[in-house]
Design an enzyme around this catalytic site. Structure first.
Site, mmCIF file in Angstrom:
data_model
loop_
_atom_site.group_PDB
_atom_site.id
_atom_site.type_symbol
_atom_site.label_atom_id
_atom_site.label_comp_id
_atom_site.label_asym_id
_atom_site.label_seq_id
_atom_site.Cartn_x
_atom_site.Cartn_y
_atom_site.Cartn_z
ATOM 1 N N GLY A 18 -20.736 13.808 49.279
ATOM 2 C CA GLY A 18 -21.263 15.027 48.691
ATOM 3 C C GLY A 18 -20.726 16.284 49.342
ATOM 4 N N THR A 44 -20.569 7.788 55.359
ATOM 5 C CA THR A 44 -20.964 6.383 55.479
ATOM 6 C C THR A 44 -20.123 5.485 54.586
ATOM 7 O OG1 THR A 44 -23.247 6.928 56.087
ATOM 8 C CG2 THR A 44 -22.870 4.766 55.106
ATOM 9 N N CYS A 45 -19.937 5.894 53.333
ATOM 10 C CA CYS A 45 -19.256 5.039 52.352
ATOM 11 C C CYS A 45 -17.881 4.597 52.840
ATOM 12 C CB CYS A 45 -19.123 5.787 51.028
ATOM 13 S SG CYS A 45 -18.217 4.862 49.773
ATOM 14 N N CYS A 50 -19.684 1.370 51.595
ATOM 15 C CA CYS A 50 -19.123 0.661 50.437
ATOM 16 C C CYS A 50 -17.703 0.155 50.623
ATOM 17 C CB CYS A 50 -19.185 1.539 49.187
ATOM 18 S SG CYS A 50 -19.818 3.188 49.368
ATOM 19 N N LYS A 53 -17.433 -2.682 53.280
ATOM 20 C CA LYS A 53 -18.265 -3.776 52.758
ATOM 21 C C LYS A 53 -17.537 -4.521 51.643
ATOM 22 C CE LYS A 53 -21.011 -2.709 49.589
ATOM 23 N NZ LYS A 53 -22.054 -1.906 48.903
ATOM 24 N N TYR A 101 -8.947 12.010 53.858
ATOM 25 C CA TYR A 101 -10.009 13.009 53.713
ATOM 26 C C TYR A 101 -9.671 14.300 54.453
ATOM 27 C CZ TYR A 101 -13.428 10.408 51.023
ATOM 28 O OH TYR A 101 -14.067 9.776 50.005
ATOM 29 N N GLY A 177 -34.389 -6.661 52.030
ATOM 30 C CA GLY A 177 -34.352 -7.175 50.674
ATOM 31 C C GLY A 177 -33.632 -6.275 49.695
ATOM 32 N N TYR A 179 -29.849 -3.872 48.683
ATOM 33 C CA TYR A 179 -28.413 -4.086 48.496
ATOM 34 C C TYR A 179 -27.769 -4.643 49.763
ATOM 35 C CZ TYR A 179 -28.067 -0.601 44.603
ATOM 36 O OH TYR A 179 -28.167 0.109 43.454
ATOM 37 N N GLU A 183 -26.022 -8.298 50.312
ATOM 38 C CA GLU A 183 -24.557 -8.310 50.398
ATOM 39 C C GLU A 183 -24.068 -8.919 51.699
ATOM 40 O OE1 GLU A 183 -23.642 -4.438 47.559
ATOM 41 O OE2 GLU A 183 -24.028 -4.147 49.687
ATOM 42 N N GLY A 264 -33.570 -0.439 55.368
ATOM 43 C CA GLY A 264 -33.673 0.918 54.845
ATOM 44 C C GLY A 264 -32.966 1.940 55.707
ATOM 45 N N THR A 313 -22.765 6.694 46.223
ATOM 46 C CA THR A 313 -21.656 7.622 46.441
ATOM 47 C C THR A 313 -21.329 8.462 45.203
ATOM 48 O OG1 THR A 313 -20.675 6.315 48.211
ATOM 49 C CG2 THR A 313 -19.186 7.734 46.975
ATOM 50 N N HIS A 438 -11.245 -12.681 23.928
ATOM 51 C CA HIS A 438 -11.469 -14.111 24.158
ATOM 52 C C HIS A 438 -10.280 -14.750 24.870
ATOM 53 C CE1 HIS A 438 -13.228 -18.021 23.353
ATOM 54 N NE2 HIS A 438 -12.034 -18.444 22.949
ATOM 55 N N GLU A 443 -17.096 -10.993 26.734
ATOM 56 C CA GLU A 443 -17.304 -11.053 25.287
ATOM 57 C C GLU A 443 -18.721 -11.487 24.934
ATOM 58 O OE1 GLU A 443 -15.293 -14.189 23.025
ATOM 59 O OE2 GLU A 443 -14.865 -15.212 24.923
#
Length: 454
Positions: A18, A44-45, A50, A53, A101, A177, A179, A183, A264, A313, A438, A443
């Site tokens: 952000g 963090t991401c 993310c 990870k 960055y 419990g 994400y 993961e 958390g 993110t 297919h 599909e």
């Protein structure tokens, strides 16, 4: 644009998703901008979220792919996994991204100040011993992992530390419990680590569709992950050998080499100097903002995880962009938080967009539910006992598709495309009249014809 009264038009605290987006866009709109970051360039991401990870998810899945290849005629022998190779290659990639960055900021004309910033007053920020003044200040410091205090809790680690362990543990306990917990349980189980997932409630992934939660529970259990629901750790004992023993409220004693708490995150506001300004907080400790990210202090704004919105993110990026447009293009811009797609890189993956069945029912819709589960074509030869599940939530009256949910390989890639359809208000007839590709799993989303009976 800068008033001679201040050093900068905008001073951003935190160079995460952000903060970087807001600062770059504001600078491109003509503002004089500085940004301060004390630890994680890119947030963090990029550093402990993310990006690494997802790399570790890829890494942990190769073991299954190698085994699955046997059904297709590939013979592999003497296969082994080297943790240090993955860890060190990951570090190189993150270092590269940190540089990307820095260059993004430099090329945008944003002044990067490395160090922990704190608020002196509503127009002054201090970094180290130096003070900077700004017409406006943006707080974008994100969240920080949280471990509750209990006997032996100092022996647990968080997602900040898990990526850079010196050695691959033989046994790991993951607590939580959401994400991150689900993961990382999948990641370490994929590496062949004895894995225990402990969660205090009766089922993980609260907030997701109930069918998705139950389906993932059953699939995860096939991945050699030991699930412990309705369980909490009362005490962590550290043995003389360095091994850890978790004592649970169920009377169990579970041995591990590493205990990861993914219970958390809290807003990263420590040492920020909020006592020196009139910024109000919500009851959960997040910063209170209006629809345009203004705080109760007229010159101070906040975006991203620190505000308590969806901790994603792309949401922080959208908020940073909206703020820059509001402040420097005179285009008051809100972020639309409806129908935000998201994915959990569990194994198998989860992806979802729109309403869950429970949310749609609570809003008073009369629903038609379409659901299917099947064995992926790949596993007809691999022999793997893994299933894929798809679900559509449809408003019976308008036939508008309110939600799409998937558990299975490449779920995130598939749902991203369907998110466009949901955002556009597609009806079930539009899905039905769309010709499928297919043979693909995707599909199935356009071939489910009959609603299930409740």
């Amino acid at each position: 644009m800068t008033s001679s009264k201040y050093d900068y038009d905008l001073f951003v605290i935190g160079a995460g998703s952000g903060g970087v987006r807001a600062s770059r866009m504001a600078a491109s709109f003509g503002a004089k901008v500085a940004i301060a970051e004390d630890r994680y360039m890119g947030g963090t991401c990029v550093n402990v979220g993310c990006v690494p990870k997802k790399l570790y998810v890829y890494g942990s899945h190769f073991g299954e792919d190698i085994i699955d290849g046997a059904g297709y005629g590939w013979q592999a022998s003497d296969v082994s996994f080297d943790w240090t190779t993955l860890r060190d290659n990951k570090k190189q990639e993150i270092t590269r991204l940190n540089s990307v960055y820095r260059n993004l900021l430099k090329n945008a004309g944003v002044k990067l100040i490395e160090g922990r910033a704190s608020l002196v007053d509503d127009h002054t920020v201090k970094v180290g011993k130096k003070k900077y003044t700004a017409e406006r200040i943006l707080i974008a410091t994100g969240g920080w992992p949280y471990i509750p205090e209990f006997p032996g809790s100092e022996n647990a680690i968080t997602s900040n530390e898990i990526f850079d362990l010196e050695n691959l543990p033989k046994r790991i306990i993951v607590v939580g419990g959401g994400y991150i917990a689900v993961e990382f349980a999948g990641i370490f189980a994929g590496f062949g680590v004895e894995t225990h997932l402990i969660y205090r409630r009766d089922l993980f992934l609260r907030g997701f569709d109930q069918d998705v939660r139950e389906f993932v529970r059953d699939e995860v259990a096939k991945k050699h992950i030991n699930l412990h629901f309705k369980t909490e750790i009362d005490k962590i004992e550290k043995l003389a050998t360095g091994a850890l023993v978790a004592h649970t409220n169920q009377g169990e004693q579970i041995a591990a080499d590493v205990i990861l708490y993914a219970t958390g995150r809290k807003p990263n506001l420590k040492g920020l100097g909020l006592d020196n300004v009139k910024v109000k907080l919500n009851g959960d400790g997040t910063i209170k903002v209006d629809d345009y990210f203004s705080t109760s202090e007229s010159s101070i704004y906040a975006v991203g995880d620190v505000t308590g919105g969806p901790e994603l993110t792309p949401v922080a990026l959208a908020e940073g962009m909206a703020l820059a447009k509001t402040l420097y293009l005179n285009q008051p811009t809100k972020v639309d938080y409806e129908n935000i797609p998201t994915a959990v890189f569990s194994q198998p993956n989860i992806a979802t967009v729109g309403l869950t069945e429970e949310q749609a029912s609570e809003r008073g819709y009369e629903l038609e539910i379409y659901k299917t589960s099947f064995r992926h074509l790949k596993h007809t030869l691999s022999g793997r006992n893994e299933r894929t599940m798809m679900k559509l939530i449809v408003d019976k009256d308008s036939q508008r598709v309110l939600g799409c949910h998937m558990v299975g390989a490449d779920a995130g890639e598939i749902i991203q495309g369907l998110a466009v359809a949901i955002k556009a208000g597609a009806t079930k007839d539009v899905f039905d009249s769309t010709i499928g590709i297919h043979p693909t799993a995707a599909e199935e989303f356009v071939t489910m014809r009959e609603p299930i009976s409740h």
